[in-house]
Design an enzyme around this catalytic site. Structure first.
Site, PDB file in Angstrom:
ATOM      1  NE  ARG A 264      -4.266  -2.166   2.504  1.00 16.54           N
ATOM      2  CZ  ARG A 264      -4.844  -2.907   4.074  1.00 16.54           C
ATOM      3  NH1 ARG A 264      -4.161  -2.026   4.056  1.00 16.54           N
ATOM      4  NH2 ARG A 264      -5.394  -3.344   3.955  1.00 16.54           N
TER       5      ARG A 264
ATOM      6  CE1 TYR B  32      -3.293   3.833   0.014  1.00 13.49           C
ATOM      7  CE2 TYR B  32      -1.773   3.376   1.821  1.00 13.49           C
ATOM      8  CZ  TYR B  32      -3.132   3.397   1.079  1.00 13.49           C
ATOM      9  OH  TYR B  32      -4.094   2.385   1.367  1.00 13.49           O
TER      10      TYR B  32
ATOM     11  CE1 TYR C  91     -16.342   3.208   0.867  1.00 13.19           C
ATOM     12  CE2 TYR C  91     -17.459   4.520  -0.696  1.00 13.19           C
ATOM     13  CZ  TYR C  91     -16.643   3.543   0.252  1.00 13.19           C
ATOM     14  OH  TYR C  91     -17.893   2.883   0.502  1.00 13.19           O
TER      15      TYR C  91
END
Length: 265
Positions: A65, A69, A91
């Site tokens: 991740r 990012y 979101y």
């Protein structure tokens, strides 16, 4: 001309949670980059800004991740450094469980560039509404599930507990649809001394569409490893007990002891 980074949230429920501020920034920005969770919101973003680009292109199964990012942040800052107004739409609430939004703002400001964040509706907001929970009544602690385990957080069984991303507990890469039952058993073992393994919690998922109902599955903690979960699954653990008020503190504050079940003041 100095660039501007504006980070907005699209909310949880498709279109309905998209605020007027978010719509305005998406429509007027020179560039729009986004991460959306449903096709309706994606279509609305493209209607407001036809040239919008999805940041989801940086996801890859098994990719850490942190690497994903970092790629997102770099993509956002290119336009800002060039003097353009860049809108990043994420979101939910753009500041809740969205590492690249905070990192991009920190870096932009460190370089003397303007950067702001507009709030949005988060999954936490939906949880409080759907489960009828008022965190002011009994208190509420919340942690990301892996963080809860790695840092050996100690819950207060007299307060509500929210554990986010239980479907990916112990997974630092992007692996949608994969849940590690062994890691969930570790989570249950850590909760058991405080709640007992028969204590009933709620697996919650906020609805993305107005016509859909939220997921609110009551489950005993010991059964959690066998429950189907997704990346959107959250565990809500209600209090097991009621904490007694401290009489000395009530007196120091000059409060009416009867309000706290302590009898006559």
């Amino acid at each position: 001309m100095t660039g501007l980074l504006v980070v907005v949230g699209t909310g949880i429920k498709a279109i309905g949670h998209l605020t007027h501020d978010a719509r305005a920034w998406i429509a007027r920005a020179d560039e729009v980059h986004y991460v959306a969770a449903d096709a309706i919101t994606t279509a609305e973003i493209h209607r407001l800004h036809p040239g919008a680009q999805s940041l989801a292109r940086f996801y890859a199964v098994g990719r850490a991740r942190h690497d994903t990012y970092e790629a997102m942040v770099q993509s956002l800052l290119v336009g800002v450094r060039a003097g353009r107004t860049v809108c990043a739409a994420f979101y939910g609430h753009p500041g809740v469980f969205v590492y690249p939004s905070h990192d991009a703002i920190r870096r932009a400001r460190a370089e003397g560039l303007r950067a702001i964040m507009e709030p949005g509706v988060s999954a936490e907001d939906c949880l409080f509404a759907d489960l009828g929970v008022d965190p002011a009544v009994v208190g509420c602690a919340q942690y990301e599930a892996t963080d809860f385990l790695v840092y050996r957080r100690r819950p207060d069984p007299s307060a509500a507990l929210i554990l986010w991303q239980i479907g990916g507990v112990g997974d630092l890469a992007w692996n949608p649809g994969r849940t590690n039952a062994d890691n969930l058993r570790v989570l249950v073992a850590e909760l058991a001394p405080y709640y007992g393994d028969d204590h009933v919690g709620v697996v919650y998922e906020a609805p993305q569409l107005p016509v859909c109902a939220p997921r609110m599955d009551r489950v005993r903690l010991r059964d959690l490893p066998a429950v189907p979960l997704t990346t959107a699954s959250t565990l809500f653990v209600p209090p097991r007990e009621r904490r007694a008020a401290d009489a000395a503190m009530v007196a120091r504050l000059g409060l009416d002891a009867r309000r706290f079940g302590l009898g006559s003041p």
